[in-house]
Design an enzyme around this catalytic site. Structure first.
Site, PDB file in Angstrom:
ATOM      1  N   HIS A 296      27.102  44.464  42.429  1.00 45.32           N
ATOM      2  CA  HIS A 296      28.103  45.514  42.246  1.00 45.32           C
ATOM      3  C   HIS A 296      27.838  46.157  40.885  1.00 45.32           C
ATOM      4  O   HIS A 296      27.869  45.471  39.862  1.00 45.32           O
ATOM      5  CB  HIS A 296      29.504  44.886  42.281  1.00 45.32           C
ATOM      6  CG  HIS A 296      30.614  45.867  42.197  1.00 45.32           C
ATOM      7  ND1 HIS A 296      31.340  46.257  43.310  1.00 45.32           N
ATOM      8  CD2 HIS A 296      31.115  46.564  41.163  1.00 45.32           C
ATOM      9  CE1 HIS A 296      32.250  47.140  42.949  1.00 45.32           C
ATOM     10  NE2 HIS A 296      32.139  47.344  41.650  1.00 45.32           N
TER      11      HIS A 296
ATOM     12  N   HIS B  56      37.124  40.549  35.350  1.00 37.49           N
ATOM     13  CA  HIS B  56      36.672  41.345  34.239  1.00 37.49           C
ATOM     14  C   HIS B  56      37.572  41.192  33.020  1.00 37.49           C
ATOM     15  O   HIS B  56      38.795  41.136  33.140  1.00 37.49           O
ATOM     16  CB  HIS B  56      36.726  42.827  34.697  1.00 37.49           C
ATOM     17  CG  HIS B  56      36.051  43.802  33.803  1.00 37.49           C
ATOM     18  ND1 HIS B  56      36.359  45.147  33.798  1.00 37.49           N
ATOM     19  CD2 HIS B  56      35.070  43.639  32.903  1.00 37.49           C
ATOM     20  CE1 HIS B  56      35.595  45.763  32.941  1.00 37.49           C
ATOM     21  NE2 HIS B  56      34.799  44.876  32.379  1.00 37.49           N
TER      22      HIS B  56
ATOM     23  N   GLU C 138      41.673  50.340  30.131  1.00 41.01           N
ATOM     24  CA  GLU C 138      41.551  51.072  31.384  1.00 41.01           C
ATOM     25  C   GLU C 138      42.930  51.473  31.905  1.00 41.01           C
ATOM     26  O   GLU C 138      43.725  50.622  32.289  1.00 41.01           O
ATOM     27  CB  GLU C 138      40.848  50.193  32.432  1.00 41.01           C
ATOM     28  CG  GLU C 138      39.558  49.547  31.946  1.00 41.01           C
ATOM     29  CD  GLU C 138      39.027  48.509  32.935  1.00 41.01           C
ATOM     30  OE1 GLU C 138      39.529  48.432  34.069  1.00 41.01           O
ATOM     31  OE2 GLU C 138      38.110  47.761  32.558  1.00 41.01           O
TER      32      GLU C 138
ATOM     33  N   HIS D   6      45.040  48.115  32.292  1.00 38.50           N
ATOM     34  CA  HIS D   6      44.331  46.872  31.991  1.00 38.50           C
ATOM     35  C   HIS D   6      43.751  47.061  30.598  1.00 38.50           C
ATOM     36  O   HIS D   6      42.730  47.704  30.415  1.00 38.50           O
ATOM     37  CB  HIS D   6      43.281  46.594  33.072  1.00 38.50           C
ATOM     38  CG  HIS D   6      43.897  46.457  34.436  1.00 38.50           C
ATOM     39  ND1 HIS D   6      43.583  47.246  35.506  1.00 38.50           N
ATOM     40  CD2 HIS D   6      44.873  45.626  34.876  1.00 38.50           C
ATOM     41  CE1 HIS D   6      44.313  46.893  36.551  1.00 38.50           C
ATOM     42  NE2 HIS D   6      45.105  45.918  36.192  1.00 38.50           N
TER      43      HIS D   6
ATOM     44  N   HIS E 155      41.509  40.952  34.419  1.00 35.73           N
ATOM     45  CA  HIS E 155      41.968  41.615  35.639  1.00 35.73           C
ATOM     46  C   HIS E 155      40.872  41.514  36.694  1.00 35.73           C
ATOM     47  O   HIS E 155      39.784  41.028  36.413  1.00 35.73           O
ATOM     48  CB  HIS E 155      42.361  43.067  35.372  1.00 35.73           C
ATOM     49  CG  HIS E 155      41.293  43.870  34.693  1.00 35.73           C
ATOM     50  ND1 HIS E 155      41.043  43.807  33.343  1.00 35.73           N
ATOM     51  CD2 HIS E 155      40.370  44.734  35.180  1.00 35.73           C
ATOM     52  CE1 HIS E 155      40.043  44.597  33.031  1.00 35.73           C
ATOM     53  NE2 HIS E 155      39.596  45.172  34.128  1.00 35.73           N
TER      54      HIS E 155
END
Ligand code: FE2
Length: 444
Positions: free
Chosen positions: A299, A342, A348, A372, A378
């Protein structure tokens, strides 16, 4: 407003746009209004005044040098009435104190549109601020809730450049540079210092705003991706010149130094008959973004979905990255396909314009938003983790979805308005509670 002179641009609805990103645009609403071969003739055509609007220091390198020349009925110095401070309502500017909230990832449900009459400016509600507007560092994330058009109440922002992201209802921005229409799925970028008023095209309107205190948004470098894909320059649209030659009592509100200042005018300030340059408002249809992603496994980082970036002086460190999560195919083999768990030095702010977001299929609703913040963990919720861990990995299309992120290198501080909202989901972190302990040292 006058009808646009035929300029051969791209027509969309009743408006005409010029295409490209940061071009040396030129446009005139009356033939011959633009001087040829010079910027500042002794006498301008039609009795216009020439005025330069500088979006960068004069001496900025060519790649980031931004300015436009405006040919207008009255110069902007005529707007210097006696300014008085006016109520900024719930619009806040960094530095702004953090609300009394424990540190945690935060998420809100959509805030309903109110019954009260609010223009786009009156209905600006700040969720977070970061950095220091006077220091030209950081940003603010706002929600707008608008129930009436601005009509003769004009506005410009000296503190920052703004991205408007309609989520419900469409807007028409009447600007000094011409008119822009935008609805859900489109972004409007209004550079610092440009005067405008916004009308509602389809009733009450709700959306998101990034107020970028730092350097102007630009396209990210593509590196090895090459000359195409992501946001392509030809898909950006800049208006053609239109002007208001109208004597009517009106107001001009300026956001300057974190406060709103207002003065009365006798004429519309949207009186620019012709202009040229590379500093102008523009819009972009987010559905024109051409995503690039992992074709075999793993990813990629969300930076592959960056539409625009506002760089700092540190290479690779953005004051703000504007990132989207549009329709796309997921094809990676033997891969956990949603975003990974993460922790991040960047902070964010996310919103959802329509559809569902793959890491949070429940609870993150269109019109809602989440934060976040710097170094707060998160990632996918329990249901998303369990489903993606067990899914048969056939090619799968994520459809009808448009989430976005304003990501900044500075911590975001939540306003007391946002902290006190009934829509704050106090149980948000419970979405990870159900993640089971799966470790078994006997089973490699
Ligand atoms: Fe993240």
């Amino acid at each position: 407003m006058n009808a646009p002179f035929d300029l051969g641009g791209v027509r969309q609805g009743e408006l005409v746009y010029q295409t490209g990103f940061g071009n040396g645009f030129e446009t005139e609403a009356l033939p011959g209004a633009l001087p040829v071969g010079r910027n500042s003739p002794q006498r301008c055509a039609y009795g216009l005044y020439a005025e330069q609007l500088s979006g960068s220091p004069f001496t900025a390198p060519r790649a980031s040098n931004e300015r436009s020349w405006l040919y207008r009925i009255q110069p902007s110095v005529q707007h210097l009435g006696r300014y008085h401070r006016t109520d900024a309502r719930l619009w806040r500017t960094a530095p702004c104190p953090q609300a009394d909230l424990a540190i945690a990832p935060l998420r809100w449900s959509p805030v309903p549109l109110p019954d009260a009459p609010l223009t786009l400016i009156e209905g600006m509600h700040t969720v977070t601020t970061a950095g220091d507007a006077d220091g030209r560092a950081g940003m603010a994330a706002h929600i707008y809730l608008a129930t009436r058009g601005m009509e003769d109440a004009y506005f410009y922002n000296a503190d920052g450049e703004m991205i408007f992201l309609p989520q419900h209802g469409a807007l028409r921005f009447r600007t000094e540079f011409g008119a822009i229409d935008a609805g859900p799925g489109e972004a409007v970028i209004m550079p610092r210092g440009i005067k405008f008023a916004a009308d509602l095209l389809s009733g009450p309107a709700r959306g998101y705003v990034c107020e970028n205190y730092g350097s102007a948004f630009t396209l990210p470098e593509r590196g090895p991706i090459g000359a195409n894909c992501l946001a392509n320059p030809r898909d950006f649209k800049t208006p053609v010149a239109r002007y208001e030659d109208r004597a009517a009592p009106c107001t001009l509100t300026v956001k300057w130094g974190g406060a709103l200042w207002q003065t009365e005018l006798a004429y519309s300030p949207l009186d620019v008959v012709a202009w040229h340059g590379n500093y102008a408002p523009y819009k972009y249809d987010l559905r024109h973004f051409s995503p690039v992603g992992p074709l075999l496994f793993d990813h990629a980082d969300p930076s592959i979905f960056t539409v625009l970036t506002a760089p700092t002086g540190t290479p690779g460190t953005a004051n703000v990255d504007f990132v989207i999560f549009p329709d796309r195919w997921a094809v990676a083999e033997n891969t956990f396909r949603p975003p990974w768990y993460h922790m991040n030095i960047m902070s964010e702010f996310m919103g959802l314009i329509y559809g569902a977001y793959d890491a949070k299929p429940q609870g993150f609703l269109p019109g809602g938003f989440s934060l976040h913040n710097c170094m707060l963990p998160h990632g996918p919720d329990t249901d998303a983790f369990n489903a993606a861990s067990a899914a048969t990995l056939k090619p799968h299309k994520l459809e009808g979805t448009m989430a976005f992120m304003f990501e900044t290198y500075l911590p975001q501080r939540v306003t007391s308005w946002a902290a006190g909202l009934a829509e704050l989901q106090h149980e948000y972190t419970d979405c990870w509670r159900g993640l089971a302990r799966r470790f078994d040292p006997t089973k490699p």
